[in-house]
Scaffold this motif. Sequence first.
Motif, short mmCIF file in Angstrom:
data_model
loop_
_atom_site.label_atom_id
_atom_site.label_comp_id
_atom_site.label_asym_id
_atom_site.label_seq_id
_atom_site.Cartn_x
_atom_site.Cartn_y
_atom_site.Cartn_z
N GLN A 148 12.51 3.15 -6.57
CA GLN A 148 13.95 3.08 -6.34
C GLN A 148 14.58 4.46 -6.22
O GLN A 148 15.49 4.68 -5.41
CB GLN A 148 14.61 2.30 -7.48
N GLN A 149 14.08 5.41 -7.02
CA GLN A 149 14.61 6.77 -6.98
C GLN A 149 14.26 7.49 -5.68
O GLN A 149 14.92 8.44 -5.29
CB GLN A 149 14.08 7.57 -8.17
N ASN A 150 13.20 7.03 -5.03
CA ASN A 150 12.72 7.69 -3.81
C ASN A 150 12.62 6.70 -2.65
O ASN A 150 11.66 6.72 -1.88
CB ASN A 150 11.35 8.33 -4.09
N TRP A 151 13.63 5.85 -2.54
CA TRP A 151 13.58 4.76 -1.56
C TRP A 151 13.55 5.27 -0.13
O TRP A 151 12.85 4.70 0.72
CB TRP A 151 14.76 3.82 -1.76
N ALA A 152 14.26 6.32 0.17
CA ALA A 152 14.25 6.86 1.54
C ALA A 152 12.85 7.32 1.92
O ALA A 152 12.37 7.07 3.04
CB ALA A 152 15.24 8.02 1.67
N ALA A 153 12.18 7.98 0.99
CA ALA A 153 10.81 8.42 1.24
C ALA A 153 9.88 7.23 1.40
O ALA A 153 8.96 7.23 2.24
CB ALA A 153 10.33 9.32 0.11
N TYR A 154 10.11 6.20 0.61
CA TYR A 154 9.29 4.99 0.68
C TYR A 154 9.41 4.32 2.04
O TYR A 154 8.40 3.98 2.68
CB TYR A 154 9.71 4.04 -0.44
N GLU A 155 10.63 4.14 2.52
CA GLU A 155 10.84 3.49 3.81
C GLU A 155 10.26 4.33 4.95
O GLU A 155 9.67 3.80 5.90
CB GLU A 155 12.33 3.25 4.05
N ALA A 156 10.42 5.64 4.86
CA ALA A 156 9.86 6.52 5.89
C ALA A 156 8.33 6.48 5.87
O ALA A 156 7.68 6.49 6.92
CB ALA A 156 10.36 7.95 5.68
N LEU A 164 5.65 14.17 4.69
CA LEU A 164 6.85 13.35 4.84
C LEU A 164 7.46 13.04 3.48
O LEU A 164 8.68 13.15 3.28
CB LEU A 164 6.49 12.05 5.57
N ILE A 165 6.62 12.66 2.53
CA ILE A 165 7.11 12.36 1.18
C ILE A 165 7.77 13.59 0.57
O ILE A 165 8.87 13.52 0.01
CB ILE A 165 5.95 11.88 0.28
N VAL A 219 13.10 12.94 -4.24
CA VAL A 219 13.96 13.60 -5.22
C VAL A 219 13.17 13.94 -6.47
O VAL A 219 13.60 14.70 -7.31
CB VAL A 219 15.16 12.70 -5.61
N THR A 220 11.98 13.32 -6.59
CA THR A 220 11.09 13.61 -7.71
C THR A 220 9.87 14.31 -7.16
O THR A 220 9.02 13.68 -6.55
CB THR A 220 10.65 12.31 -8.42
N GLU A 240 0.82 -1.21 0.00
CA GLU A 240 0.00 0.00 0.00
C GLU A 240 0.85 1.26 0.00
O GLU A 240 0.47 2.28 -0.60
CB GLU A 240 -0.96 0.00 1.19
N ALA A 241 2.01 1.22 0.65
CA ALA A 241 2.91 2.37 0.63
C ALA A 241 3.41 2.62 -0.79
O ALA A 241 3.64 3.77 -1.19
CB ALA A 241 4.09 2.15 1.58
N GLY A 242 3.59 1.55 -1.56
CA GLY A 242 3.98 1.70 -2.96
C GLY A 242 2.93 2.48 -3.74
O GLY A 242 3.25 3.41 -4.49
N HIS A 243 1.66 2.10 -3.55
CA HIS A 243 0.58 2.84 -4.20
C HIS A 243 0.57 4.31 -3.77
O HIS A 243 0.45 5.22 -4.60
CB HIS A 243 -0.78 2.22 -3.83
N PHE A 244 0.68 4.52 -2.46
CA PHE A 244 0.60 5.87 -1.90
C PHE A 244 1.71 6.75 -2.46
O PHE A 244 1.45 7.86 -2.95
CB PHE A 244 0.70 5.78 -0.37
#
Length: 232
Positions: free
Chosen positions: A195-203, A220-221, A226-227, A78-82
């Motif tokens: 992959q380009q925004n992995w830090a935002a994804y994990e957070a 937070l995102i 970076v995008t 769900e975080a991937g979708h978000f």
Amino acid sequence: MSQTALNLTAIAIFLMTMTALLGPMFNLSPTLPAIATFSLLGLATLDSFSLQGKGGTLVLDWFASFSPQHRDRIVRHEAGHFLVAHLLGIPVTGYALSAWEALKQKQPGQGGVSFDDTEVASQLAQGTISTQLLDRYCTIWMAGVAAETLVYDRAEGGADDRQHLHTVLSSLGFSAASVELKQRFCSLQARNLLQQNWAAYEALINAMRQRADVAECRNLIDSLTVTSSPVI
């Protein structure tokens, strides 16, 4: 019969078999397997005809809740979708990480992310949709599968997402081959964004686990991506 009802039936048969085998060892009454089996089969039937699969989904979700990996898959999916929706400029209005939360938000399944889809619904009602908007939504639909695959090498969820994509594209006149090409293309786009925004994804995953509200997740995102504008 729905997949949920089939799953409940399978559980009923499994329980009946196990209690029949183990019952004598623990001095269990032989009527217990029958009661358990008929109860689950009754629930499966009621669920199919009256609850549209929601009751069975709640039961299956309760069983699955004992698996930390299952819960982790859901929040990552769900975080991937978000994340991808936010990056592509599609407003997120809510999310659910369990069948109960989804039911309260009138969503199907064991979780989900809700979007403000006014624009796409309006265009689809007219039988047309811009290529850019279609690509954005297809990428969002495939983002959950892409997220799971990045972490686990394969996705267990996403059947509804794929079906949604296939249904929409087929209704727009896409051939089966074109649908498959679009699905692969949008899966790759989603994978790249993650992959380009992995830090935002994990957070975001950590924030969603704590049930942060949508506004907090968006902020937070924005602070970590970076995008910052739509790339499709």
